[in-house]
Design a protein around this motif. Structure first.
Motif, mmCIF file in Angstrom:
data_model
loop_
_atom_site.group_PDB
_atom_site.id
_atom_site.type_symbol
_atom_site.label_atom_id
_atom_site.label_comp_id
_atom_site.label_asym_id
_atom_site.label_seq_id
_atom_site.Cartn_x
_atom_site.Cartn_y
_atom_site.Cartn_z
ATOM 1 N N ALA A 207 0.844 -1.193 0.000
ATOM 2 C CA ALA A 207 0.000 0.000 0.000
ATOM 3 C C ALA A 207 0.879 1.243 0.000
ATOM 4 O O ALA A 207 1.919 1.280 0.657
ATOM 5 C CB ALA A 207 -0.905 0.007 1.224
ATOM 6 N N MET A 208 0.472 2.245 -0.749
ATOM 7 C CA MET A 208 1.215 3.509 -0.837
ATOM 8 C C MET A 208 0.293 4.659 -0.481
ATOM 9 O O MET A 208 -0.906 4.604 -0.752
ATOM 10 C CB MET A 208 1.733 3.747 -2.261
ATOM 11 C CG MET A 208 2.709 2.741 -2.752
ATOM 12 S SD MET A 208 4.243 2.846 -1.818
ATOM 13 C CE MET A 208 4.851 1.201 -2.057
ATOM 14 N N THR A 209 0.858 5.689 0.081
ATOM 15 C CA THR A 209 0.078 6.891 0.335
ATOM 16 C C THR A 209 -0.185 7.579 -0.995
ATOM 17 O O THR A 209 0.544 7.400 -1.967
ATOM 18 C CB THR A 209 0.835 7.865 1.267
ATOM 19 O OG1 THR A 209 2.056 8.239 0.635
ATOM 20 C CG2 THR A 209 1.112 7.230 2.619
ATOM 21 N N MET A 210 -1.222 8.365 -1.059
ATOM 22 C CA MET A 210 -1.591 9.046 -2.292
ATOM 23 C C MET A 210 -1.116 10.501 -2.301
ATOM 24 O O MET A 210 -1.543 11.286 -3.130
ATOM 25 C CB MET A 210 -3.112 8.995 -2.479
ATOM 26 C CG MET A 210 -3.650 7.583 -2.667
ATOM 27 S SD MET A 210 -2.964 6.730 -4.101
ATOM 28 C CE MET A 210 -3.657 7.695 -5.417
ATOM 29 N N ASP A 211 -0.239 10.860 -1.386
ATOM 30 C CA ASP A 211 0.267 12.229 -1.363
ATOM 31 C C ASP A 211 1.095 12.491 -2.614
ATOM 32 O O ASP A 211 1.752 11.602 -3.134
ATOM 33 C CB ASP A 211 1.085 12.502 -0.105
ATOM 34 C CG ASP A 211 2.329 11.636 -0.010
ATOM 35 O OD1 ASP A 211 2.227 10.426 -0.289
ATOM 36 O OD2 ASP A 211 3.397 12.166 0.333
ATOM 37 N N TYR A 212 1.018 13.695 -3.126
ATOM 38 C CA TYR A 212 1.730 14.052 -4.347
ATOM 39 C C TYR A 212 2.890 14.965 -4.004
ATOM 40 O O TYR A 212 2.721 15.948 -3.293
ATOM 41 C CB TYR A 212 0.802 14.760 -5.333
ATOM 42 C CG TYR A 212 1.519 15.155 -6.597
ATOM 43 C CD1 TYR A 212 1.714 14.238 -7.613
ATOM 44 C CD2 TYR A 212 2.041 16.435 -6.755
ATOM 45 C CE1 TYR A 212 2.403 14.580 -8.761
ATOM 46 C CE2 TYR A 212 2.734 16.789 -7.903
ATOM 47 C CZ TYR A 212 2.907 15.861 -8.899
ATOM 48 O OH TYR A 212 3.589 16.198 -10.032
ATOM 49 N N ASN B 85 9.055 7.923 -8.327
ATOM 50 C CA ASN B 85 8.507 6.645 -7.873
ATOM 51 C C ASN B 85 8.925 5.561 -8.857
ATOM 52 O O ASN B 85 8.737 5.715 -10.071
ATOM 53 C CB ASN B 85 6.975 6.703 -7.819
ATOM 54 C CG ASN B 85 6.491 7.718 -6.813
ATOM 55 O OD1 ASN B 85 6.634 7.530 -5.620
ATOM 56 N ND2 ASN B 85 5.930 8.803 -7.300
#
Length: 99
Positions: A73-78, A84
């Motif tokens: 799982a990855m955070t969706m922060d940009y 990446n």
């Protein structure tokens, strides 16, 4: 009276966290280094190594790197300055993107 003081303190603390956004391209945030992964897409299919990652960071102009292992799982922060790199179970790069 205690409720008023704690409420005022909370408002002051939250006010210190406020961020102002602007579309002016001369602001420090707008002129910060940005990642551009378009020139490194030929590395998809290559073996993911630290040496290759260092080269990709330099070529994309990014300031940070985030590995994207399979089934994680990855955070969706940009972050405009982050590279990446996604890879499979055999450490073969599947995707290279900024954000």
């Amino acid at each position: 009276m205690a409720g008023i003081c704690s409420g005022a303190a909370s408002a002051m603390l939250l006010g210190g966290c406020a961020t102002t956004y602007t579309t002016d391209d001369t602001t420090p945030a707008a002129t910060a280094e940005r990642c551009d992964a378009s020139s490194v897409q030929s590395n998809v299919g290559a073996k993911a190594t630290a040496k290759l990652a260092a080269r990709l960071i330099e070529q994309t102009g990014s300031r940070t790197l985030r590995w994207l292992p399979p089934r994680t799982a990855m955070t969706m922060d940009y972050r405009q300055d982050r590279l990446n790199i996604g890879y499979d179970d055999n450490y073969v790069i599947e995707r290279i993107m900024c954000g």
